[in-house]
Design an enzyme around this catalytic site. Sequence first.
Site, PDB file in Angstrom:
ATOM      1  N   HIS A  53       0.821  -1.218   0.000  1.00 38.12           N
ATOM      2  CA  HIS A  53       0.000   0.000   0.000  1.00 38.12           C
ATOM      3  C   HIS A  53       0.856   1.270   0.000  1.00 38.12           C
ATOM      4  CE1 HIS A  53      -4.122  -1.871   0.779  1.00 38.12           C
ATOM      5  NE2 HIS A  53      -3.289  -2.863   0.553  1.00 38.12           N
ATOM      6  N   THR A 185      -1.351 -15.777   0.115  1.00 38.98           N
ATOM      7  CA  THR A 185      -1.202 -17.071   0.792  1.00 38.98           C
ATOM      8  C   THR A 185      -0.972 -16.906   2.294  1.00 38.98           C
ATOM      9  OG1 THR A 185      -0.082 -19.211   0.782  1.00 38.98           O
ATOM     10  CG2 THR A 185       1.315 -17.297   0.405  1.00 38.98           C
ATOM     11  N   THR A 204      -4.276 -22.132   5.094  1.00 41.42           N
ATOM     12  CA  THR A 204      -2.951 -22.132   5.729  1.00 41.42           C
ATOM     13  C   THR A 204      -2.351 -20.719   5.769  1.00 41.42           C
ATOM     14  OG1 THR A 204      -1.978 -22.622   3.571  1.00 41.42           O
ATOM     15  CG2 THR A 204      -2.415 -24.517   5.020  1.00 41.42           C
ATOM     16  N   ASP A 209       2.427 -21.207   0.997  1.00 40.63           N
ATOM     17  CA  ASP A 209       2.290 -22.379   0.148  1.00 40.63           C
ATOM     18  C   ASP A 209       1.409 -22.008  -1.046  1.00 40.63           C
ATOM     19  OD1 ASP A 209      -0.191 -22.113   1.252  1.00 40.63           O
ATOM     20  OD2 ASP A 209      -0.103 -23.969   2.425  1.00 40.63           O
TER      21      ASP A 209
HETATM   22 CA    CA Z   1      -1.111 -20.353   2.773  1.00 38.14          CA
END
Ligand code: CA
Length: 324
Positions: A53, A185, A204, A209
Amino acid sequence: ALTRRVACPDGVNTATNAACCQLFAVRDDLQQNLFHGGLCTAEAHESLRLTFHDAIAISPALESQGIFGGGGADGSIAIFSDIETAFHPNIGLDEIVELQKPFIARHNLSVADFIQFAGAIGASNCAGAPQLAAFVGRVDATQPAPDGLVPEPFHTPDQIFARLADASQGEFDEILTVWLLVAHTVAAANDVDPTVPGSPFDSTPEVWDTQFFVEVLLNGTTFPGTGNNQGEVASPIAGELRLQSDFAIARDNRSACEWQSFVDNQPKAQAMFQFVFHDLSIFGQDINSLVDCTEVVRIPTPIERFRHRLTGEDRSRSRLRSRA
Ligand SMILES: [Ca+2]
Ligand code: HEM
């Protein structure tokens, strides 16, 4: 070849450039006193979001009309926090800005350097993350960025692709936009649906990942809270929140193939974000006046080994476009 290292004044560390020495203490302070001893939790996520940002608020298109277009990765979001954290897309960032201010006060970095460094250290706490670039020498903002430059989850792919292309002077196309979204993620939303703060974007959120790419492709059936919030669409998993923009970019014919290429491809989720973060983190700055201190960022704990490898296309795209 051996690189000559300098001994730092702290008597403990060595660095390839003396300008990097000060970062060891900043890193250790952040780890102990902001990131709970080195965890990939909300403060780490929010510090990473803050890098974007700050950096994305730059517009050559506005400048060409004679209007100040923001300074990119210039610290303006913290220096002028009263103004910029009131912009709608920056909702919630007032909290991490306030948490970071005492750290900025007790170290000697520019605000611009500090914001990008804190994001890199925060990400380094997430297993599976790439080692993100750390530079020192950025020049701080003297005026706030204008409103309207940070993407919103209810923007269309056309709007988001156009904004990123403008900010990056054409570097970030629809393919590299997908690369940037790897950050989701390790992410959650507090303000999209304020009735369920902390709703993650994948199952997760503390692991870097490729589950985010898988889960955004699944059929949406449920909402973590009330539903019908601006910028939110149905998610496939109880408690998970899906942004409309992620949903749309995953399915847009310009970006869908690239999105799918990240599924189960951990090396790609690391290398491509490492590449785009490097460039994003210096928007508006002159790379020739910066010192690369990436060595101060610890190499994150790897997750398991994966079958996939980068394709030749992945490699040549990131090589050809590299600014450094
Ligand atoms: Ca993740
Ligand atoms: C390009 C379009 C993007 C849009 C529309 C978008 C939108 C959003 C929204 C709405 C949230 C939730 C905020 C909240 O309610 O608390 C969020 C979270 C987040 N975003 Fe993005 N984002 C974009 C790109 C990026 C990029 C390039 C990064 C890379 C640094 C990033 C990093 C994050 C992170 C780490 C969070 C989680 C923050 C937390 O858990 O508190 N986003 N994003």
